[in-house]
Design a protein around this motif. Structure first.
Motif, PDB file in Angstrom:
ATOM      1  N   THR A 159       0.829  -1.208   0.000  1.00  0.00           N
ATOM      2  CA  THR A 159       0.000   0.000   0.000  1.00  0.00           C
ATOM      3  C   THR A 159       0.860   1.253   0.000  1.00  0.00           C
ATOM      4  OG1 THR A 159      -1.861  -1.070   1.118  1.00  0.00           O
ATOM      5  CG2 THR A 159      -1.690   1.319   1.331  1.00  0.00           C
ATOM      6  N   HIS A 164      -2.052  -1.269  -4.758  1.00  0.00           N
ATOM      7  CA  HIS A 164      -3.237  -1.214  -3.905  1.00  0.00           C
ATOM      8  C   HIS A 164      -4.149  -2.443  -3.985  1.00  0.00           C
ATOM      9  CE1 HIS A 164      -2.197   2.789  -2.681  1.00  0.00           C
ATOM     10  NE2 HIS A 164      -2.072   3.161  -3.953  1.00  0.00           N
ATOM     11  N   ASP A 188      -5.031  -3.456  -0.193  1.00  0.00           N
ATOM     12  CA  ASP A 188      -5.371  -2.400   0.765  1.00  0.00           C
ATOM     13  C   ASP A 188      -6.315  -2.876   1.859  1.00  0.00           C
ATOM     14  OD1 ASP A 188      -3.804  -0.704  -0.666  1.00  0.00           O
ATOM     15  OD2 ASP A 188      -5.412   0.616  -1.360  1.00  0.00           O
ATOM     16  N   THR A 220      -0.302   3.099   7.813  1.00  0.00           N
ATOM     17  CA  THR A 220      -0.943   2.646   6.579  1.00  0.00           C
ATOM     18  C   THR A 220      -2.390   3.111   6.496  1.00  0.00           C
ATOM     19  OG1 THR A 220       0.503   0.707   6.535  1.00  0.00           O
ATOM     20  CG2 THR A 220      -1.452   0.638   5.143  1.00  0.00           C
ATOM     21  N   ILE A 237      -3.935   5.437   3.426  1.00  0.00           N
ATOM     22  CA  ILE A 237      -5.149   5.140   2.660  1.00  0.00           C
ATOM     23  C   ILE A 237      -6.125   6.313   2.708  1.00  0.00           C
ATOM     24  CG2 ILE A 237      -7.215   3.663   2.602  1.00  0.00           C
ATOM     25  CD1 ILE A 237      -5.417   1.350   3.558  1.00  0.00           C
TER      26      ILE A 237
END
Length: 583
Positions: free
Chosen positions: A56, A61, A64, A137, A141
């Motif tokens: 990610t 992706h 994810d 992370t 996102i």
């Protein structure tokens, strides 16, 4: 994999049967290199499946939604991954690969062996509670615009489901943790809670996701907050009778240095070189200080002790600094001036299409460094590069003054060169353009940090700062920080240097402010080896430039050296050296 490879070689031998031996060998080598390139793609695909968080953050992706629970099963999977790919690499003899593929082979092999060593020998999952932290992370996102907001929020929500299990596993793995790393884990995990408590909820309000689905997402977020909070409280209550020292010791340190730094030299030799460099820099600083003394002190008697002389001169120059509330804005204003200078001197191409955003350092990153770069990964080349700047908000007046004297008018410019242009920001833009994905994702920290340090010297050599002796004196002070990072790190982790001696080294011999020295002690208490990357990479790049300049003779151009060096991606300098000096 081996069977496919052997069939390809057999086919090449038949096809070239009517040619000479060299042609047959050339065809076989070509097919081997093509097979290796295909293997690299398979390795990378497997790597991301095994490391979804890493995927990610580099812009891949597909995973994810996945949060791996860090337990014994996941470590067993890591070791199986390592064994599988170390076996696959045997099918590609190094001496048959192209130079570029040879580097990739060595990078993959080094990475696999480092994972194996980390799981079986270092075992930091037992004593480093700060290795368990989900915030980064999740924040990535949420904040990066690589996909529609609703898509990213649904990935965020899917990952939330494993958070309670993640921290339950963390509690089961942690045994006899290092106190300093326990404190860091508490600070960083609690600092990241706003990502779940506020940022996620605020983002949901901007979407058309149905209310029922949003309610489920918020419930999962609250469960995650509870899990993080419980982990932090559990760590606070943990009182091991004989806590592990944060010091690695020589055996672990030497091995970690070899895997992480990938230098031509062992750790102890780099330490010895740093000691020698410190003596040289002190000599240069003394010369400059003697020349500047009359300008700032008139007829006042000059101290006989050279370190005292240097210290007084630096202390006087350090009073020239910005106000606390202007720290970030001063950095923002400096960047265009750096770009203009580089263009004027024709030192390096700077891609104007790659954005650089100065921002306040996120809370989940706090506690290690005052300034850093967060760059987009090789799959997300259009993403923002962030210059993270630590905030001075709420600092006591004396602490803020000490910090600002450290990052004074001169040093702040050098910091911007190092962290941004043409340092980390520029190098990472080039790295993401490298045709080798392996060199981007398995980038060598010593090369990355070494380049940033090298550019400081390179800019001043070409007249940045108008060759003012004040700027040179402050750069030598800054370079001394790089040198003393290595001395400090090795001395603390291998030679058991005390905090008192460490602070003395930093304040009296490296002329750092008390706040900076305290911060560096904290850093060396929660990290290891990384602090040596600056000097190691810098030394190897300077050595390479001199060798390349000698080889090129009259054809040598600094811009050509800089751009050619960066074109190899973030590979260890020792491998770049082989390529640059062999063509």
């Amino acid at each position: 994999m081996k069977r496919i490879f052997l069939c390809a070689i057999a086919a090449a031998a038949v096809a070239c049967n009517n040619g000479n031996g060299n042609a047959r060998q050339g065809a076989a080598d070509s097919i081997l290199n093509l097979a290796f390139s295909n293997y690299e793609q398979a390795f990378i695909a497997d790597l991301w499946k095994e490391n979804p968080d890493w995927a990610t953050n580099v812009g891949y992706h597909n995973y994810d939604t996945v949060l791996i629970v860090p337990d014994s099963l996941s470590r067993q999977a890591d070791l199986q991954f390592v064994a599988r790919h170390l076996d696959s690499l045997k099918a590609y003899p190094l001496d048959k690969l192209t130079d570029a593929n040879k580097i990739d082979h060595q990078l993959i092999s080094n990475y696999l062996q480092s994972v194996q060593w980390s799981v079986n020998t270092e075992k930091s999952y037992q004593w480093n509670p700060s290795s368990y932290n989900i915030s980064g992370t999740f924040a990535f996102i949420l904040n990066e615009n690589y996909a529609p907001l609703e898509t990213r929020l649904r990935s965020f929500a899917a990952r939330l489901k494993n958070v309670p299990a993640y921290y339950a596993a963390a509690k089961s793995q942690v045994v006899n943790p290092v106190p300093e790393l326990t404190a860091l884990a508490i600070d960083q995990n609690m600092g990241g809670l706003s990502v779940f408590q506020k940022d996620f909820a605020d983002s949901l309000k901007k979407t058309t996701i149905p209310a029922v689905e949003q309610a489920e997402m918020i419930a999962a977020s609250k469960a995650a907050v509870q899990a993080v909070t419980n982990y932090a409280n559990w760590l606070k209550a943990l009182k091991p009778e004989n806590p592990r020292s944060f010091r690695l010791g020589k055996a672990l340190y030497d091995a970690k240095f070899n895997y992480e730094i990938q230098s031509s030299y062992p750790a102890e030799q780099i330490y010895d070189s740093a000691i020698a460099r410190k003596a040289f820099v002190h000599g240069e600083m003394a010369k400059i200080s003697r020349s500047l003394w009359p300008k700032y002190f008139g007829n006042t008697a000059m101290p006989a002790d050279s370190l005292e002389l240097i210290g007084k001169m630096i202390d006087t120059l350090s009073a020239n600094h910005v106000k606390p509330e202007e720290f970030q804005s001063a950095i923002e204003k400096q960047l265009p001036a750096l770009i203009s200078f580089i263009k004027e001197k024709d030192l390096l191409y700077i891609d104007p299409s790659k954005p650089l955003v100065v921002r306040k350092e996120p809370a989940y990153m706090a506690g290690v460094a005052g300034a850093s770069i967060s760059a987009p990964g090789p799959y997300d080349k259009g993403g923002n590069t962030y210059y993270n700047v630590g905030s001075l908000e709420g600092w006591p007046k004396d602490k803020a003054e000490s910090y600002l004297r450290e990052y004074n008018h001169y040093i702040l410019q050098i910091l911007d060169i190092h962290e941004a242009i043409p340092g980390h920001y520029t190098q990472l833009v080039y790295s993401n353009q490298s045709p080798s994905l392996i060199k981007s994702i398995l980038g060598n920290g010593a090369m990355v940090e070494g380049w940033a340090v090298y550019t400081e010297q390179m800019m001043l050599e070409n007249g940045y700062g108008n060759n003012e002796p004040e700027m040179w004196l402050m750069w030598y002070k800054w370079n001394l920080r790089t040198v003393c990072n290595t001395i400090l790190d090795y001395s603390v982790h291998v030679k058991n240097m005390s905090k008192e001696d460490a602070i003395h080294l930093l304040t009296k011999e490296a002329f750092q402010q008390a706040a900076e020295a305290e911060g560096k002690w904290k850093r060396v208490s929660v990290t290891s080896v990384q602090l040596t990357s600056y000097f190691t990479g810098y030394k190897e790049i300077i050595d390479l430039r001199e060798a390349y300049k000698k080889q090129e003779g009259e054809k040598y151009r600094l811009k050509a050296f800089n751009e050619k060096f960066l074109s190899y991606g973030s590979a260890p300098v020792k491998y770049i050296r082989e390529l640059m000096l062999s063509h």
